[in-house]
Scaffold this active site. Sequence first.
Site: not given
Ligand code: HEC
Length: 259
Positions: A70, A106, A170, A173-174, A216, A220
């Site tokens: 692969c 693959c 996304c 929250c992030h 993940r 989310c």
């Molecule tokens: C309602 C709040 C919320 C939203 C909206 C959200 N997330 Fe999250 N996400 C979380 C939580 C809670 C975690 C676990 C804790 C953390 O690592 O932030 C997480 C974890 C993650 C992680 C891992 C972070 C790490 O460093 O390990 C990623 C990447 C991620 N989210 C991507 C996304 C993406 C892409 C979207 C949009 C599709 C999204 N999230 C929308 C709440 C949210």
Amino acid sequence: MRWTGLALLLLSLLGVLAQSVPEDPRDEAKRQKQLLLQTSGILPSDLIVEQGKDLFYTKRGPRGVSLEGCDFGLGAGVLQGASVQLPRYFADTGKVEDLDSRIRTCMTQLQGFKPEEVKRSEVVPLAFFIAAQSDGLPIQVRIAAPAEREMYELGQKLFYARSGARDMGCATCHVSYVNRRSGVLPFSDVLGKDASMSHWPAYRYSNDQAWTMEDRIRACYGNLGHPQPDFYSPVPIALQLFMAYQANQAKAELPGFLR
Ligand code: HEC
């Protein structure tokens, strides 16, 4: 004597204070990892990597071949450095693929499995094994092919899009809520200092789960109350390309070990 008593009282107060400040989950995960290594000499994530290694080298599927043929982007069988350069465009499928989708490609094209025979319980350990070969290397994704640019732009759009009853996406929250908490976990700064793409696929010890970035992202979307995108579909791949590009140069810790 009185002073010693006072000092002790102060010390214990400081102790209480220290405990009430919630600990950074990354530091806590590091400690857990050390603890597990000391007590059992092996991590659950190591066992998953081993399982993936077996799956990789065993001759399987209707064609009875291993996955050594692969190409993960650096040539057939080259694993070191491959996962930190994904997602990328592959000429043989004409698609931008991430680690999960390339494993599936693959398994179907090389080993001859039907798409519906490709199990997550095999893709995930394979992803752990392949990613582990890039441990310590910097993330290096590029946007060169037109398909890569298109996927990147889609990822960016998806990342900042807001929708649903709560008008969230996304970035809500992030980016906006970074460090605010949901339960015990603060929201990761996925585009900034946390360079999230550098530590996925990851083992989550709090619930004994092995997840890739596709799992993940799907979770989310679930948190958002949205329908979850299909595995191997453009949505999770585009988001990964967008996030990985922001994480370029971050040193990979693979597989990740998280709370
Ligand atoms: C309602 C709040 C919320 C939203 C909206 C959200 N997330 Fe999250 N996400 C979380 C939580 C809670 C975690 C676990 C804790 C953390 O690592 O932030 C997480 C974890 C993650 C992680 C891992 C972070 C790490 O460093 O390990 C990623 C990447 C991620 N989210 C991507 C996304 C993406 C892409 C979207 C949009 C599709 C999204 N999230 C929308 C709440 C949210």
